[in-house]
Design a protein around this motif. Structure first.
Motif, PDB file in Angstrom:
ATOM      1  N   ALA A 254      -5.147  26.215 -39.938  1.00  0.00           N
ATOM      2  CA  ALA A 254      -5.461  25.301 -38.836  1.00  0.00           C
ATOM      3  C   ALA A 254      -5.035  23.870 -39.161  1.00  0.00           C
ATOM      4  O   ALA A 254      -4.443  23.182 -38.307  1.00  0.00           O
ATOM      5  N   LEU A 255      -5.329  23.404 -40.367  1.00  0.00           N
ATOM      6  CA  LEU A 255      -4.968  22.039 -40.748  1.00  0.00           C
ATOM      7  C   LEU A 255      -3.454  21.868 -40.861  1.00  0.00           C
ATOM      8  O   LEU A 255      -2.912  20.834 -40.459  1.00  0.00           O
TER       9      LEU A 255
ATOM     10  N   GLY B 285      -2.002  21.934 -37.197  1.00  0.00           N
ATOM     11  CA  GLY B 285      -2.372  20.818 -36.341  1.00  0.00           C
ATOM     12  C   GLY B 285      -2.117  19.433 -36.898  1.00  0.00           C
ATOM     13  O   GLY B 285      -1.973  18.467 -36.133  1.00  0.00           O
ATOM     14  N   HIS B 286      -2.054  19.331 -38.232  1.00  0.00           N
ATOM     15  CA  HIS B 286      -2.033  17.982 -38.820  1.00  0.00           C
ATOM     16  C   HIS B 286      -1.127  17.846 -40.044  1.00  0.00           C
ATOM     17  O   HIS B 286      -1.113  16.791 -40.678  1.00  0.00           O
TER      18      HIS B 286
ATOM     19  N   TYR C  99      -6.894  17.385 -47.204  1.00  0.00           N
ATOM     20  CA  TYR C  99      -7.996  17.008 -46.321  1.00  0.00           C
ATOM     21  C   TYR C  99      -9.232  16.662 -47.168  1.00  0.00           C
ATOM     22  O   TYR C  99      -9.881  15.636 -46.944  1.00  0.00           O
TER      23      TYR C  99
ATOM     24  N   ASP D 252      -8.602  12.533 -36.899  1.00  0.00           N
ATOM     25  CA  ASP D 252      -7.969  13.512 -36.014  1.00  0.00           C
ATOM     26  C   ASP D 252      -8.159  14.941 -36.522  1.00  0.00           C
ATOM     27  O   ASP D 252      -8.298  15.877 -35.733  1.00  0.00           O
ATOM     28  N   ALA D 253      -8.147  15.111 -37.847  1.00  0.00           N
ATOM     29  CA  ALA D 253      -8.207  16.444 -38.439  1.00  0.00           C
ATOM     30  C   ALA D 253      -9.628  16.983 -38.576  1.00  0.00           C
ATOM     31  O   ALA D 253      -9.819  18.200 -38.651  1.00  0.00           O
TER      32      ALA D 253
ATOM     33  N   THR E  37     -10.648  19.745 -36.198  1.00  0.00           N
ATOM     34  CA  THR E  37      -9.899  20.970 -36.517  1.00  0.00           C
ATOM     35  C   THR E  37     -10.537  21.666 -37.714  1.00  0.00           C
ATOM     36  O   THR E  37     -10.752  22.884 -37.695  1.00  0.00           O
ATOM     37  N   ASN E  38     -10.842  20.912 -38.760  1.00  0.00           N
ATOM     38  CA  ASN E  38     -11.485  21.461 -39.943  1.00  0.00           C
ATOM     39  C   ASN E  38     -12.825  22.092 -39.578  1.00  0.00           C
ATOM     40  O   ASN E  38     -13.117  23.228 -39.967  1.00  0.00           O
TER      41      ASN E  38
ATOM     42  N   ALA F  89     -12.397  25.273 -37.454  1.00  0.00           N
ATOM     43  CA  ALA F  89     -11.865  26.375 -38.263  1.00  0.00           C
ATOM     44  C   ALA F  89     -12.940  26.920 -39.204  1.00  0.00           C
ATOM     45  O   ALA F  89     -13.037  28.145 -39.396  1.00  0.00           O
TER      46      ALA F  89
END
Length: 152
Positions: free
Chosen positions: A32-33, A36-37, A44, A116-117, A120-121, A124
């Protein structure tokens, strides 16, 4: 105790289940990371740990403390810091009171990427835990993870 001792077998099975849960969660978050990023789980984690530093007593982490927090060797942590520094996400500077010490701070670009991440983290992680909870072998471990309360 022998190698076939039921207590040792149960212990090994518990460890195996924990390793499986960790691996599944980390792999899910990693995908996911990255998608997306363009961040790895370790990148991260490093940005997150360093973003929590503050001025004042104990506010800045030494490289060994950072390495312990992201569960990497000091040399691997240094390489990771260098990669993120090359991307403009971190910056290093000399400690003002000890010229031998080097601090690492997250740049504005790094803080923005982390902000931003983070959703998402978090999403997920939730997805990975929900999926793992469907496995009877992993469900008890998921409940433990969900019940852990860490002071802020």
């Amino acid at each position: 105790m022998t190698a076939t001792d039921p207590a040792l077998t149960a212990l090994a099975q518990g460890w195996s289940a924990l390793a499986l849960l960790h691996g599944r969660i980390e792999a899910h978050i990693e995908r996911a990371l990255q998608a997306g990023h363009d961040l790895s789980v370790r990148e991260y984690s490093l940005l997150d740990v360093l973003s929590r530093q503050h001025d004042g007593d104990g506010g800045h982490l030494q490289m060994k403390q950072v390495a312990d927090a992201v569960v990497l060797s000091q040399s691997a942590t240094t390489r990771l810091v260098t990669r993120l520094e090359d991307r403009g996400l971190l910056e290093r500077y000399l400690c003002p009171t000890d010229r031998r010490g080097i601090y690492t701070n997250v740049t504005e670009a790094g803080l923005k990427l982390l902000e931003d991440a983070r959703p998402t983290n978090d999403a997920a992680l939730r997805e990975a835990l929900d999926e793992a909870a469907k496995n009877p072998e992993l469900a008890p471990l998921v409940r433990v993870v969900e019940s852990v309360s860490v002071p802020a």
